[in-house]
Design a protein around this motif. Structure first.
Motif, mmCIF file in Angstrom:
data_model
loop_
_atom_site.group_PDB
_atom_site.id
_atom_site.type_symbol
_atom_site.label_atom_id
_atom_site.label_comp_id
_atom_site.label_asym_id
_atom_site.label_seq_id
_atom_site.Cartn_x
_atom_site.Cartn_y
_atom_site.Cartn_z
ATOM 1 N N ASN A 1 -113.323 -4.531 -7.685
ATOM 2 C CA ASN A 1 -113.456 -3.169 -8.201
ATOM 3 C C ASN A 1 -112.281 -2.792 -9.101
ATOM 4 O OD1 ASN A 1 -115.127 -0.935 -8.325
ATOM 5 N ND2 ASN A 1 -114.104 0.146 -6.663
ATOM 6 N N ALA A 2 -111.378 -3.753 -9.331
ATOM 7 C CA ALA A 2 -110.202 -3.561 -10.207
ATOM 8 C C ALA A 2 -109.377 -2.353 -9.798
ATOM 9 C CB ALA A 2 -110.638 -3.441 -11.674
ATOM 10 N N SER A 3 -109.272 -2.136 -8.481
ATOM 11 C CA SER A 3 -108.535 -0.971 -7.979
ATOM 12 C C SER A 3 -107.086 -1.302 -7.657
ATOM 13 C CB SER A 3 -109.220 -0.397 -6.732
ATOM 14 O OG SER A 3 -109.334 -1.393 -5.728
ATOM 15 N N ASN A 4 -106.816 -2.491 -7.129
ATOM 16 C CA ASN A 4 -105.442 -2.897 -6.804
ATOM 17 C C ASN A 4 -105.030 -4.009 -7.759
ATOM 18 O OD1 ASN A 4 -103.569 -4.268 -4.056
ATOM 19 N ND2 ASN A 4 -103.085 -2.453 -5.223
ATOM 20 N N LEU A 5 -105.101 -3.674 -9.060
ATOM 21 C CA LEU A 5 -105.009 -4.681 -10.103
ATOM 22 C C LEU A 5 -104.352 -4.109 -11.355
ATOM 23 C CD1 LEU A 5 -106.201 -7.555 -11.063
ATOM 24 C CD2 LEU A 5 -108.030 -6.183 -12.066
ATOM 25 N N ILE A 6 -103.511 -4.918 -11.996
ATOM 26 C CA ILE A 6 -102.988 -4.590 -13.329
ATOM 27 C C ILE A 6 -103.344 -5.751 -14.254
ATOM 28 C CG2 ILE A 6 -100.941 -4.206 -14.745
ATOM 29 C CD1 ILE A 6 -99.612 -2.951 -12.287
ATOM 30 N N VAL A 7 -104.077 -5.446 -15.321
ATOM 31 C CA VAL A 7 -104.384 -6.438 -16.353
ATOM 32 C C VAL A 7 -103.410 -6.218 -17.502
ATOM 33 C CG1 VAL A 7 -106.110 -7.344 -17.932
ATOM 34 C CG2 VAL A 7 -106.819 -6.444 -15.701
ATOM 35 N N ARG A 8 -102.636 -7.240 -17.836
ATOM 36 C CA ARG A 8 -101.669 -7.100 -18.913
ATOM 37 C C ARG A 8 -102.375 -6.743 -20.228
ATOM 38 N NH1 ARG A 8 -99.797 -11.724 -16.089
ATOM 39 N NH2 ARG A 8 -97.776 -11.408 -15.076
ATOM 40 N N ASP A 9 -101.604 -6.198 -21.166
ATOM 41 C CA ASP A 9 -102.184 -5.637 -22.391
ATOM 42 C C ASP A 9 -102.757 -6.686 -23.332
ATOM 43 O OD1 ASP A 9 -101.680 -2.905 -21.791
ATOM 44 O OD2 ASP A 9 -99.564 -3.215 -22.272
ATOM 45 N N GLY A 10 -102.383 -7.958 -23.136
ATOM 46 C CA GLY A 10 -102.958 -9.017 -23.967
ATOM 47 C C GLY A 10 -104.340 -9.439 -23.529
ATOM 48 N N GLY A 11 -104.792 -8.924 -22.392
ATOM 49 C CA GLY A 11 -106.137 -9.209 -21.920
ATOM 50 C C GLY A 11 -106.272 -10.544 -21.224
ATOM 51 N N ILE B 1 -82.887 -5.194 -0.519
ATOM 52 C CA ILE B 1 -84.257 -5.626 -0.204
ATOM 53 C C ILE B 1 -85.043 -5.803 -1.496
ATOM 54 C CG2 ILE B 1 -86.434 -4.964 0.897
ATOM 55 C CD1 ILE B 1 -84.717 -3.406 2.943
ATOM 56 N N HIS B 2 -85.680 -6.954 -1.632
ATOM 57 C CA HIS B 2 -86.505 -7.223 -2.816
ATOM 58 C C HIS B 2 -87.950 -6.833 -2.504
ATOM 59 C CE1 HIS B 2 -88.058 -8.958 -6.460
ATOM 60 N NE2 HIS B 2 -88.882 -9.726 -5.757
ATOM 61 N N LEU B 3 -88.459 -5.857 -3.199
ATOM 62 C CA LEU B 3 -89.847 -5.437 -3.012
ATOM 63 C C LEU B 3 -90.780 -6.417 -3.717
ATOM 64 C CD1 LEU B 3 -89.656 -1.563 -3.558
ATOM 65 C CD2 LEU B 3 -89.848 -2.809 -1.393
ATOM 66 N N GLN B 4 -91.735 -6.923 -2.973
ATOM 67 C CA GLN B 4 -92.750 -7.807 -3.546
ATOM 68 C C GLN B 4 -93.994 -6.993 -3.882
ATOM 69 O OE1 GLN B 4 -93.146 -10.753 -0.396
ATOM 70 N NE2 GLN B 4 -91.889 -12.175 -1.573
ATOM 71 N N THR B 5 -94.621 -7.335 -4.983
ATOM 72 C CA THR B 5 -95.809 -6.574 -5.383
ATOM 73 C C THR B 5 -97.002 -6.942 -4.517
ATOM 74 O OG1 THR B 5 -96.243 -8.247 -7.083
ATOM 75 C CG2 THR B 5 -95.123 -6.220 -7.779
ATOM 76 N N GLU B 6 -97.733 -5.922 -4.142
ATOM 77 C CA GLU B 6 -99.015 -6.088 -3.465
ATOM 78 C C GLU B 6 -100.135 -6.111 -4.499
ATOM 79 O OE1 GLU B 6 -101.706 -3.002 -0.893
ATOM 80 O OE2 GLU B 6 -99.707 -3.445 -0.121
ATOM 81 N N VAL B 7 -99.957 -5.315 -5.563
ATOM 82 C CA VAL B 7 -100.939 -5.265 -6.633
ATOM 83 C C VAL B 7 -101.037 -6.625 -7.316
ATOM 84 C CG1 VAL B 7 -99.237 -4.458 -8.327
ATOM 85 C CG2 VAL B 7 -101.650 -4.000 -8.713
ATOM 86 N N ARG B 8 -102.256 -7.005 -7.673
ATOM 87 C CA ARG B 8 -102.483 -8.271 -8.372
ATOM 88 C C ARG B 8 -102.251 -8.050 -9.866
ATOM 89 N NH1 ARG B 8 -108.403 -10.895 -8.905
ATOM 90 N NH2 ARG B 8 -107.878 -12.922 -9.817
ATOM 91 N N ILE B 9 -101.412 -8.881 -10.479
ATOM 92 C CA ILE B 9 -101.078 -8.752 -11.896
ATOM 93 C C ILE B 9 -101.590 -10.004 -12.621
ATOM 94 C CG2 ILE B 9 -99.212 -8.497 -13.573
ATOM 95 C CD1 ILE B 9 -97.536 -7.275 -11.235
ATOM 96 N N ILE B 10 -102.494 -9.799 -13.579
ATOM 97 C CA ILE B 10 -103.128 -10.933 -14.251
ATOM 98 C C ILE B 10 -103.187 -10.696 -15.759
ATOM 99 C CG2 ILE B 10 -104.519 -11.534 -12.244
ATOM 100 C CD1 ILE B 10 -106.892 -10.186 -13.589
ATOM 101 N N GLY B 11 -103.613 -11.712 -16.487
ATOM 102 C CA GLY B 11 -103.802 -11.560 -17.918
ATOM 103 C C GLY B 11 -102.563 -11.938 -18.715
ATOM 104 N N GLU B 12 -102.682 -11.820 -20.019
ATOM 105 C CA GLU B 12 -101.614 -12.206 -20.934
ATOM 106 C C GLU B 12 -100.862 -10.997 -21.463
ATOM 107 O OE1 GLU B 12 -103.211 -14.593 -24.055
ATOM 108 O OE2 GLU B 12 -103.859 -16.196 -22.708
ATOM 109 N N ALA B 13 -99.592 -11.195 -21.742
ATOM 110 C CA ALA B 13 -98.776 -10.121 -22.316
ATOM 111 C C ALA B 13 -99.263 -9.837 -23.734
ATOM 112 C CB ALA B 13 -97.308 -10.523 -22.324
ATOM 113 N N ALA B 14 -99.050 -8.606 -24.158
ATOM 114 C CA ALA B 14 -99.412 -8.222 -25.523
ATOM 115 C C ALA B 14 -98.570 -9.006 -26.511
ATOM 116 C CB ALA B 14 -99.222 -6.718 -25.727
ATOM 117 N N LYS B 15 -99.194 -9.418 -27.602
ATOM 118 C CA LYS B 15 -98.467 -10.174 -28.627
ATOM 119 C C LYS B 15 -97.726 -9.238 -29.579
ATOM 120 C CE LYS B 15 -101.748 -13.996 -28.422
ATOM 121 N NZ LYS B 15 -102.775 -14.768 -29.154
#
Length: 300
Positions: free
Chosen positions: A63-73, A286-300
């Motif tokens: 459902n793309a709710s706990n997700l970040i898609v980088r700006d490069g798609g 303390i190093h916080l680890q991300t729970e959110v899933r981060i995928i995709g490519e960085a913007a060019k």
């Protein structure tokens, strides 16, 4: 890209160069080369096998709710399984396809006087994403009630895995390591009083609404809970609530959330995440680890 996958699958809805900001709960994210909406196990299997055959990268979203898609798609083929959303009840078991909303599944359970899924009454994700991430809230987790999951393996085989075989952990399942695709889940519940079940669901939704910044787009809880600590409190104690980069801001209502307050980009989100991690580490060690899933490519 030389191959246009739409020519191969004219019976499946497939969009080309589709902005994923249209689907993510943060309202950010670059374009998918191809975005497909399979309606069945068979269509999902066909798409996977074809992607494997032509060596096209494949990404699956819930459902793309706990997700970040980088700006490069996202390159290659992306699948969203929201068209596979059937929910079925058989005795004390609820069977839900991967694209079914977790919230809808809890409602069906309540309607059939089944208790055990109340914790998920406000989780915005899909069943597939919930199994993949072992989603949880308010003391409950998916693995507490999941009996089996039907999974399309990376090799293209449909298999049923038991709870034990999925090797659940905190916000983790074996599927993350084996790159399978959740097709459906079966939950083993108990008979209960539908009025009391609804009361508990209403109570948890009240807590969520009163404490979380639901009025803004967000990806939900961004960071995993460090052992012995709460991420939100660490962020609050570091004085980061209200910190903003571009259009993304650490929520003033709940420090564990980063909200889109003004046309944020995924890059804005990632900059805020990085700053929060660095500042909290300096303040607490303390190093916080991300729970959110981060995928995709960085913007060019």
């Amino acid at each position: 890209m030389a191959t246009d996958i739409r020519d191969k699958f004219k019976n499946i809805k497939i969009l080309k160069d589709e902005p994923l900001a249209n689907y993510s709960w943060t309202e950010t994210g670059g374009k998918a080369d191809y975005l497909a909406f399979p309606r069945s196990y068979e269509e999902t299997e066909q798409l996977l096998n074809y992607a494997n055959e032509i060596k096209m990268p494949l990404t699956v979203l819930g459902n793309a709710s706990n997700l970040i898609v980088r700006d490069g798609g996202i390159r290659g083929l992306t699948m969203i399984l929201k068209e596979m959303n059937h929910i079925h009840v058989d005795g004390d078991r609820v069977m839900a396809e991967a694209g079914a909303a977790y919230v809808d599944t809890t409602k069906v359970a309540q309607q059939h006087s089944l208790t055990g899924l109340e914790f998920a009454a406000g989780i915005p994700g899909s069943i597939g994403g919930g199994v993949y991430m072992n989603a949880g809230a308010y003391g409950g987790e998916t693995d507490h009630v999941l009996e089996t999951a039907t999974v399309l393996t990376e090799a293209g085989n449909i298999e049923v895995f038991t709870n034990e075989e999925l090797e659940f952990g905190y916000r983790h399942s074996k599927i993350q390591d084996t790159h399978g695709i959740v097709l459906a889940a079966t939950f083993k519940l108990e008979k209960g009083n539908p009025i009391l079940i609804q009361h508990e669901m209403d109570h948890l939704n009240y807590l969520r609404k009163s404490k979380q910044p639901l009025e803004y787009p967000s990806c939900g809880s961004v960071f995993k809970r460090p052992k012995g600590h709460f991420a939100g409190k660490l962020i609050h104690d570091a004085g980061l609530q209200g910190y903003r980069y571009g259009g993304a801001e650490v929520s003033k209502k709940h420090a564990g959330f980063i909200v889109n307050v003004d046309h944020a980009t995924a890059t804005d989100y990632l900059q805020v995440i990085k700053h929060v991690q660095e500042t909290v580490y300096q303040a607490s060690g303390i190093h916080l680890q991300t729970e959110v899933r981060i995928i995709g490519e960085a913007a060019k």
